[in-house]
Design an enzyme around this catalytic site. Structure first.
Site, PDB file in Angstrom:
ATOM      1  N   GLU A 156     -86.297 115.434  65.688  1.00 10.08           N
ATOM      2  CA  GLU A 156     -86.581 116.337  66.822  1.00 10.08           C
ATOM      3  C   GLU A 156     -85.680 117.563  66.904  1.00 10.08           C
ATOM      4  OE1 GLU A 156     -86.458 113.721  70.236  1.00 10.08           O
ATOM      5  OE2 GLU A 156     -88.251 112.657  69.612  1.00 10.08           O
ATOM      6  N   GLU A 264     -94.466 106.881  64.919  1.00  7.87           N
ATOM      7  CA  GLU A 264     -94.263 106.347  66.279  1.00  7.87           C
ATOM      8  C   GLU A 264     -95.578 106.372  67.048  1.00  7.87           C
ATOM      9  OE1 GLU A 264     -90.870 108.108  68.271  1.00  7.87           O
ATOM     10  OE2 GLU A 264     -89.761 108.304  66.408  1.00  7.87           O
TER      11      GLU A 264
HETATM   12  C1  XIL Z   1     -87.452 105.604  72.674  1.00 13.15           C
HETATM   13  C2  XIL Z   1     -87.483 104.074  72.838  1.00 13.15           C
HETATM   14  O1  XIL Z   1     -88.790 103.625  72.662  1.00 13.15           O
HETATM   15  C3  XIL Z   1     -86.979 103.694  74.203  1.00 13.15           C
HETATM   16  O2  XIL Z   1     -86.838 102.282  74.317  1.00 13.15           O
HETATM   17  C4  XIL Z   1     -85.627 104.367  74.488  1.00 13.15           C
HETATM   18  O3  XIL Z   1     -85.237 104.097  75.808  1.00 13.15           O
HETATM   19  C5  XIL Z   1     -85.698 105.858  74.271  1.00 13.15           C
HETATM   20  O4  XIL Z   1     -86.192 106.120  72.966  1.00 13.15           O
HETATM   21  N1  XIL Z   1     -88.887 109.669  69.944  1.00 13.15           N
HETATM   22  C6  XIL Z   1     -88.094 108.892  69.137  1.00 13.15           C
HETATM   23  C7  XIL Z   1     -87.797 107.493  69.531  1.00 13.15           C
HETATM   24  O5  XIL Z   1     -87.732 109.315  68.031  1.00 13.15           O
HETATM   25  O6  XIL Z   1     -86.541 107.080  69.091  1.00 13.15           O
HETATM   26  C8  XIL Z   1     -87.922 107.304  71.039  1.00 13.15           C
HETATM   27  O7  XIL Z   1     -87.759 105.917  71.322  1.00 13.15           O
HETATM   28  C9  XIL Z   1     -89.247 107.827  71.529  1.00 13.15           C
HETATM   29  C10 XIL Z   1     -89.383 109.298  71.242  1.00 13.15           C
END
Ligand code: XIL
Length: 358
Positions: A156, A264
């Protein structure tokens, strides 16, 4: 009385057997996609035991740590590392012959503030921060070694809006400018020459952000920065998902010679915009919503199947609707239903559409 109890027990046993038989009949997701791409899930160590563990091993061929391989989980301000939780995941992946995605090394979020500071609490300057980056990668990448198949090296780093390419409010950017991105990949390759290295971000199928990504990736390629692929996070919602934009994004990254992964994936049933000043509005998962979600998942996998030669892994950001960060995010008190399996692990209509059934 005794006889009634006996009959009751027999009936319960028969019912349990029937339920088990039905479960067995559900095709395995990973078996369906074998030879095309890996099918992954984001997990936490507490989910790896018992029935949930069996469910994960049955349907997924790859794992990502939802949280326990992030800097805030591994690194402490006193310079010590804590791998117990992550090691449980590594063991599970090994025992079940699964691949492991490493998530994530260089990120503005879920990284302790102290990571960017010296002992007196002053912000580290570029060289000192690069030294810390290398120390961190060495400890972490050496520890996991070849158990980790690929790493999200930078997560990101791109801006969401405006004219600029990068997220300028990140502590990495503030100390080093965009150069930290190139430095991260170079350092990762030096430290772990066997690991596959990815840039990972969300929103990449939206044209302005895709253009920023392409600009950055070209810039990295021009400097011969070692990068193997791009992770498209794929936090989507069923109202605005657009299959044509997905195809354009896959094409744009593949043209740069990069492997594409979906890292994701979840497909929220909620529209992206909502009134934050009002209490959370919970949607009931009606037949209509279920049908629309199934249709959108069919569209997604139609594109993914068509491009399977460019894609090595498709990971869901959770296991079933019971285990999703969207139960509570972006609004507290709201449950979501973003996956192919419902809260009890039963396949939804979307599951069968993804498998190519009507
Ligand atoms: C999120 C997790 O799912 C949550 O449990 C945590 O509280 C915050 O992070 N982008 C990413 C992930 O790269 O690491 C994130 O995961 C969601 C957004």
């Amino acid at each position: 009385m005794k006889k009634t109890a006996f009959i009751f027990v027999i009936l319960c046993a028969l019912l349990a057997l029937q339920v088990k038989a039905q479960e067995q009949e559900v095709p395995s997701l990973k078996a369906h996609f074998q030879g095309k791409f890996e099918i992954g899930a984001a997990v936490n160590p507490f989910q790896l035991r018992g029935e949930t563990g069996e469910f994960i091993a049955r349907h997924y061929s790859a794992l990502t740590a939802e949280n326990c391989m992030k800097p805030e989980a591994l690194w402490r301000p006193d310079g010590t590392f804590h791998f117990e939780q992550a090691d449980a995941l590594v063991r599970f992946a090994r025992e079940n012959g699964m691949k492991l995605r490493g998530h994530t090394l260089v990120w503005h979020s879920q990284t302790p503030r102290a990571f960017f500071q010296d002992e007196a609490g002053n912000p580290l300057e570029k060289d000192a921060l690069y030294a810390r980056m290398e120390e961190y990668m060495k400890a972490v990448m050496d520890h996991f070694g070849d158990d980790v198949w690929c790493w999200d090296v930078v997560n990101e780093a791109l801006a969401d809006w405006g004219d600029g390419v990068y997220r300028t409010q990140s502590p990495w950017f503030r100390a080093c400018g965009e150069d930290f991105i190139a430095q991260a990949f170079r350092t990762a390759r030096k430290v772990a020459p066997n690991a596959r290295l990815y840039y990972n971000d969300y929103g990449l199928i939206n044209p302005p952000k895709r253009e920023r990504a392409v600009k950055m990736l070209k810039w990295l390629k021009e400097q011969n920065v070692p990068i193997d692929g791009v992770g498209i996070q794929a936090h989507w919602n069923m109202h605005t998902f657009n299959p044509e934009e997905l195809q354009r994004t896959i094409d744009a990254f593949a043209e740069l010679g990069l492997d594409v992964q979906f890292t994701e994936m979840d497909l929220s049933v909620y529209p992206p915009r909502f009134d934050r000043s009002k209490p959370a509005e919970k949607l009931e998962y009606t037949q209509e919503i279920s049908d629309l979600q199934a249709e959108k998942y069919a569209q997604i996998f139609e594109v993914l199947n068509r491009n399977a030669d460019k894609i090595s892994c498709v990971t869901f950001w959770g296991i079933s609707d019971r285990f999703t960060w969207l139960n509570g995010f972006p609004q507290r008190g709201r449950t979501d239903h973003p996956f192919l399996f419902d809260r009890d692990g039963n396949p939804k209509p979307a599951f069968y559409r993804v498998l190519g059934e009507k």
